[in-house]
Design a protein around this motif. Structure first.
Motif, PDB file in Angstrom:
ATOM      1  N   VAL B  25      38.838  36.479  44.080  1.00  0.00           N
ATOM      2  CA  VAL B  25      39.559  37.444  44.922  1.00  0.00           C
ATOM      3  C   VAL B  25      40.941  37.791  44.337  1.00  0.00           C
ATOM      4  CG1 VAL B  25      40.623  37.754  47.195  1.00  0.00           C
ATOM      5  CG2 VAL B  25      38.322  36.778  47.005  1.00  0.00           C
ATOM      6  N   SER B  26      41.603  36.778  43.783  1.00  0.00           N
ATOM      7  CA  SER B  26      42.992  36.947  43.359  1.00  0.00           C
ATOM      8  C   SER B  26      43.248  38.105  42.382  1.00  0.00           C
ATOM      9  CB  SER B  26      43.471  35.620  42.765  1.00  0.00           C
ATOM     10  OG  SER B  26      44.796  35.710  42.408  1.00  0.00           O
ATOM     11  N   PRO B  27      42.361  38.360  41.397  1.00  0.00           N
ATOM     12  CA  PRO B  27      42.657  39.446  40.451  1.00  0.00           C
ATOM     13  C   PRO B  27      42.747  40.822  41.091  1.00  0.00           C
ATOM     14  CG  PRO B  27      40.874  38.060  39.626  1.00  0.00           C
ATOM     15  CD  PRO B  27      41.133  37.644  41.030  1.00  0.00           C
ATOM     16  N   PHE B  28      42.244  40.979  42.317  1.00  0.00           N
ATOM     17  CA  PHE B  28      42.286  42.292  42.962  1.00  0.00           C
ATOM     18  C   PHE B  28      43.661  42.590  43.573  1.00  0.00           C
ATOM     19  CE2 PHE B  28      37.769  41.305  42.857  1.00  0.00           C
ATOM     20  CZ  PHE B  28      37.244  42.503  42.411  1.00  0.00           C
ATOM     21  N   PHE B  29      44.510  41.542  43.714  1.00  0.00           N
ATOM     22  CA  PHE B  29      45.808  41.731  44.367  1.00  0.00           C
ATOM     23  C   PHE B  29      46.937  41.771  43.350  1.00  0.00           C
ATOM     24  CE2 PHE B  29      43.095  39.956  47.612  1.00  0.00           C
ATOM     25  CZ  PHE B  29      43.408  40.744  48.706  1.00  0.00           C
ATOM     26  N   SER B  37      35.145  49.070  42.660  1.00  0.00           N
ATOM     27  CA  SER B  37      34.525  50.077  41.794  1.00  0.00           C
ATOM     28  C   SER B  37      35.259  50.189  40.456  1.00  0.00           C
ATOM     29  CB  SER B  37      34.511  51.430  42.504  1.00  0.00           C
ATOM     30  OG  SER B  37      35.838  51.779  42.830  1.00  0.00           O
ATOM     31  N   ASP B  38      36.571  49.895  40.464  1.00  0.00           N
ATOM     32  CA  ASP B  38      37.342  49.986  39.215  1.00  0.00           C
ATOM     33  C   ASP B  38      36.925  48.928  38.196  1.00  0.00           C
ATOM     34  OD1 ASP B  38      38.974  52.058  40.192  1.00  0.00           O
ATOM     35  OD2 ASP B  38      40.158  50.566  41.298  1.00  0.00           O
ATOM     36  N   VAL B  39      36.484  47.787  38.697  1.00  0.00           N
ATOM     37  CA  VAL B  39      36.213  46.634  37.830  1.00  0.00           C
ATOM     38  C   VAL B  39      35.078  46.936  36.870  1.00  0.00           C
ATOM     39  CG1 VAL B  39      35.523  44.219  37.784  1.00  0.00           C
ATOM     40  CG2 VAL B  39      37.054  45.046  39.567  1.00  0.00           C
ATOM     41  N   SER B  46      40.218  53.533  31.993  1.00  0.00           N
ATOM     42  CA  SER B  46      40.993  53.801  33.206  1.00  0.00           C
ATOM     43  C   SER B  46      42.032  52.705  33.401  1.00  0.00           C
ATOM     44  CB  SER B  46      40.070  53.886  34.417  1.00  0.00           C
ATOM     45  OG  SER B  46      39.796  52.603  34.896  1.00  0.00           O
ATOM     46  N   VAL B  47      43.180  53.116  33.975  1.00  0.00           N
ATOM     47  CA  VAL B  47      44.305  52.182  34.121  1.00  0.00           C
ATOM     48  C   VAL B  47      43.904  50.975  34.967  1.00  0.00           C
ATOM     49  CG1 VAL B  47      46.643  51.934  35.035  1.00  0.00           C
ATOM     50  CG2 VAL B  47      45.994  54.016  33.828  1.00  0.00           C
ATOM     51  N   ALA B  48      43.224  51.227  36.087  1.00  0.00           N
ATOM     52  CA  ALA B  48      42.850  50.136  36.989  1.00  0.00           C
ATOM     53  C   ALA B  48      41.926  49.141  36.295  1.00  0.00           C
ATOM     54  CB  ALA B  48      42.162  50.701  38.229  1.00  0.00           C
ATOM     55  N   THR B  49      40.981  49.653  35.493  1.00  0.00           N
ATOM     56  CA  THR B  49      40.070  48.750  34.776  1.00  0.00           C
ATOM     57  C   THR B  49      40.843  47.886  33.790  1.00  0.00           C
ATOM     58  OG1 THR B  49      38.446  50.506  34.899  1.00  0.00           O
ATOM     59  CG2 THR B  49      37.928  48.685  33.431  1.00  0.00           C
ATOM     60  N   PHE B  52      42.789  45.222  35.545  1.00  0.00           N
ATOM     61  CA  PHE B  52      41.948  44.101  35.975  1.00  0.00           C
ATOM     62  C   PHE B  52      41.581  43.188  34.806  1.00  0.00           C
ATOM     63  CE2 PHE B  52      38.074  41.851  36.965  1.00  0.00           C
ATOM     64  CZ  PHE B  52      38.299  41.420  38.261  1.00  0.00           C
ATOM     65  N   TRP B  53      41.022  43.783  33.744  1.00  0.00           N
ATOM     66  CA  TRP B  53      40.462  42.954  32.653  1.00  0.00           C
ATOM     67  C   TRP B  53      41.510  42.417  31.692  1.00  0.00           C
ATOM     68  CZ3 TRP B  53      35.893  41.021  33.312  1.00  0.00           C
ATOM     69  CH2 TRP B  53      34.949  41.705  34.090  1.00  0.00           C
ATOM     70  N   GLN B  54      42.576  43.207  31.463  1.00  0.00           N
ATOM     71  CA  GLN B  54      43.552  42.788  30.450  1.00  0.00           C
ATOM     72  C   GLN B  54      44.780  42.089  31.027  1.00  0.00           C
ATOM     73  OE1 GLN B  54      43.083  42.898  27.142  1.00  0.00           O
ATOM     74  NE2 GLN B  54      41.025  43.605  27.660  1.00  0.00           N
ATOM     75  N   ILE B  55      45.049  42.285  32.314  1.00  0.00           N
ATOM     76  CA  ILE B  55      46.255  41.668  32.884  1.00  0.00           C
ATOM     77  C   ILE B  55      45.897  40.654  33.977  1.00  0.00           C
ATOM     78  CG2 ILE B  55      48.421  42.069  34.129  1.00  0.00           C
ATOM     79  CD1 ILE B  55      48.546  44.805  32.731  1.00  0.00           C
ATOM     80  N   ARG B  56      45.209  41.143  35.011  1.00  0.00           N
ATOM     81  CA  ARG B  56      44.976  40.279  36.179  1.00  0.00           C
ATOM     82  C   ARG B  56      44.059  39.096  35.858  1.00  0.00           C
ATOM     83  NH1 ARG B  56      45.588  43.780  40.673  1.00  0.00           N
ATOM     84  NH2 ARG B  56      47.687  44.630  40.441  1.00  0.00           N
TER      85      ARG B  56
END
Lengths: 261, 329
Positions: B25-29, B37-39, B46-49, B52-56
């Motif tokens: 759950v934590s990577p979404f916040f 859907s961004d994941v 896309s920035v959101a992707t 998620f994958w490179q930062i969160r």
């Protein structure tokens, strides 16, 4: 000697501050119950701690069950020699079961569960010391006597040949002193364990011990049968105070009373 | 209390499920919202992707492993010194590691040795130095350590090394000084997977070795004399633990900074949940430490978003009162 459980030859040990044990020569026969007496600072506890390498070093030789002490790894030694302290200070509250299980440490392997032999040894130690009903009780909720029995049970779980007792009953009331002492004697005799018991309780010695080692200033002053060592003259020489030996009105054996003035 | 520890397997299962949930759950916040859907978006750019994958995700993984390992180090020290107030931060080990890393930054060095970064090596040496000083000061006589002297020595070493860090900051230029200050607050400013791979060897070797020693830790927690009489070679064991913990703390502090109090809070709560037997306490502390730091980091990056609080500040804010509460018990 082949039937020696513990043998010391010309053994000497010193801490940084000075000599504690000097020229100790002793041979303890397998299965004997031997008490070690002497004034404070005479080297009694240090002698025990040298036998299971709680303190290391010293000159001369020590043999355990016929083998030089130096030839034992610490784990092998723990399978042969177990130690019961006067007091333990654990910051964490282990249950009786957990504590007794720790006695199996020399037999346990990393990442492996306890074997059926381990479980049987723990079970037997708990039964012998009468702790079956207290198995899940934390140590800090036990009475002094129950705690001492737990220390004894953990030592028995090591399945040792030799049991070292360092004043295990000193802070107990008379009932628990007798209770713990009787448990030690019964267990050691039934299992044929050699016992070396450091104590200040001169009267109990006469009831339980076969032999006595009297230490003074790091030397063995007397070593022999209890009735031979426990005379008023010997005790005066060891403790530098006068003693009276009176006859027990019921059982007849001597009662040792230090002179009041 | 008796009943609570009967189902330890169940408690470990609950902690495991909670840890997995927090990790998922934590990577979404964070400062910006990432949707489900961004994941798995087909638009990888896309920035959101990317967030998620490179930062969160790497950040959450680093926070979990760092929290778990800091917590295990605290647990090991508590068993070794038989004191629940002891941890790498209270004994000055984290400060020692920070000093080592600060010296590295100040000297402007840049090297690595067999794949280990220079800053980790300096942090390791600093940690080892502080632990050796505290240990030698705490020894009162053969086979005995004084808890009071040990804690005081830890405080003294901490103060002394902290003063040296301030001195180094004073000598540094403004940019370096600011870098050191932010890093000392303890933060998980992770981008990409390099920091994860930097701490992974320390985490794997450290946690694996600690797990290997669970039987020893049990015996050790009842006293050095008892441990020796049960068959532990105390002097060798102490040396192994000191080098091991210094290595772990050095490796972690070099990446995350000195995140305070995890080493006290996590083992203590795990002990309340599962008891003191290290065969169970070790996995429980690992899981709880991991999920606790991950939760703290999630709060730290969302509570005053878009600004992030360094997670070390948050753990210290929670840990200070917790330490005082434990002192009163």
């Amino acid at each position: 000697m082949l039937n020696s459980a513990v043998e010391l030859k010309n053994f000497a040990f010193r801490y940084d501050k000075g000599n504690v044990l000097n020229d100790i020569n002793l041979s303890i026969v397998k299965g004997e119950y031997v008490s070690i007496i002497g004034p404070n600072g005479s080297g009694k506890s240090t002698l025990l701690k040298c036998l299971n390498r709680i303190v290391k070093g010293g000159e001369g030789t020590i043999s355990i069950m016929g083998k030089p002490l130096s030839s034992y790894s610490q784990k092998e030694l723990a399978k042969s020699v177990a130690y019961v302290p006067q007091h333990l200070s654990s910051a964490f509250s282990y249950t009786v079961d957990e504590f007794v299980t720790m006695g199996r440490y020399p037999y346990l392997k990393a990442f492996s569960p306890m074997t059926s032999e381990d479980q049987q040894a723990v079970e037997k130690a708990v039964q012998l010391t009468g702790l079956s009903d207290l198995r899940l009780r934390p140590l800090n909720q036990l009475s002094g006597g129950e705690r001492q029995k737990t220390y004894l049970a953990a030592a028995l779980a090591q399945e040792p040949d030799i049991l070292l007792l360092d004043e295990p009953t000193t802070h107990l009331d008379p009932k628990f002193q007798k209770d713990v002492q009787k448990t030690v004697c019964d267990v050691s005799r039934n299992l044929g364990i050699t016992v070396l018991h450091v104590t200040h309780d001169l009267n109990h010695i006469l009831t339980w011990s076969e032999k006595i080692v009297a230490l003074k200033a790091g030397h063995v002053c007397y070593y022999g049968l209890s009735k031979d060592v426990m005379t008023a003259d010997h005790l005066k020489n060891v403790f530098e105070t006068d003693f009276h030996l009176l006859a027990d009105p019921v059982e007849g054996h001597p009662i040792i009373v230090p002179e009041a003035h | 209390m008796e009943a609570a520890f009967k189902n330890r397997g169940g408690m470990l299962g609950v902690l495991f499920v909670l840890a997995v949930m927090v990790l998922m759950v934590s990577p979404f916040f964070g400062s910006s919202t990432v949707g489900w859907s961004d994941v798995f978006s087909s638009q990888e750019s896309s920035v959101a992707t990317k967030i998620f994958w490179q930062i969160r995700l790497p950040r959450v993984l680093v926070s979990f492993l760092a929290g778990a390992t800091f917590a295990l180090c605290g647990m090991v020290f508590q068993a070794l010194f038989r004191n629940p107030l002891v941890s790498p931060s209270t004994l000055g080990v984290s400060t020692g590691a920070s000093l080592g890393a600060s010296v590295y930054i100040w000297l402007g060095l840049s090297f690595s040795l067999v794949g280990i970064s220079g800053v980790s090596i300096f942090a390791f040496l600093g940690a080892l130095l502080s632990i050796l000083i505290v240990w030698s000061l705490a020894r009162v006589q053969y086979n005995e350590t004084s808890t009071a002297r040990m804690l005081l020595a830890g405080v003294a070493v901490s103060f002394f090394f902290a003063s040296l860090i301030i001195f180094i900051q004073y000598l540094s230029d403004v940019t370096e000084s600011f870098k050191i200050t932010r890093w000392l607050m303890g933060g998980l400013f992770v981008f990409g997977y390099k920091p994860l791979f930097d701490i992974l060897p320390f985490v794997l070797i450290g946690c694996g070795t600690i797990w290997y020693f669970t039987n020893e830790l049990n015996v050790f927690a009842t006293g050095e004399e008892t441990a020796q009489s049960r068959g532990v070679d105390v002097s060798i064991m102490v040396k192994i633990i000191f080098v091991l913990v210094s290595l772990i703390i050095g490796g972690l502090v070099a990446v995350c900074g000195p995140i305070a109090f995890i080493g006290i809070i996590a083992p203590h709560i795990a002990r309340l949940l599962i008891g003191s037997d290290h065969r169970y306490l070790t996995p429980a502390t690992f899981l709880f430490g991991g999920l606790f730091l991950t939760l703290c980091d999630t709060i730290a990056r969302t509570v005053i978003a878009p600004v992030e609080i360094p997670v070390g500040v948050l753990t210290a804010l929670l840990g200070g009162p917790f330490f005082l509460w434990m002192l009163r018990r």
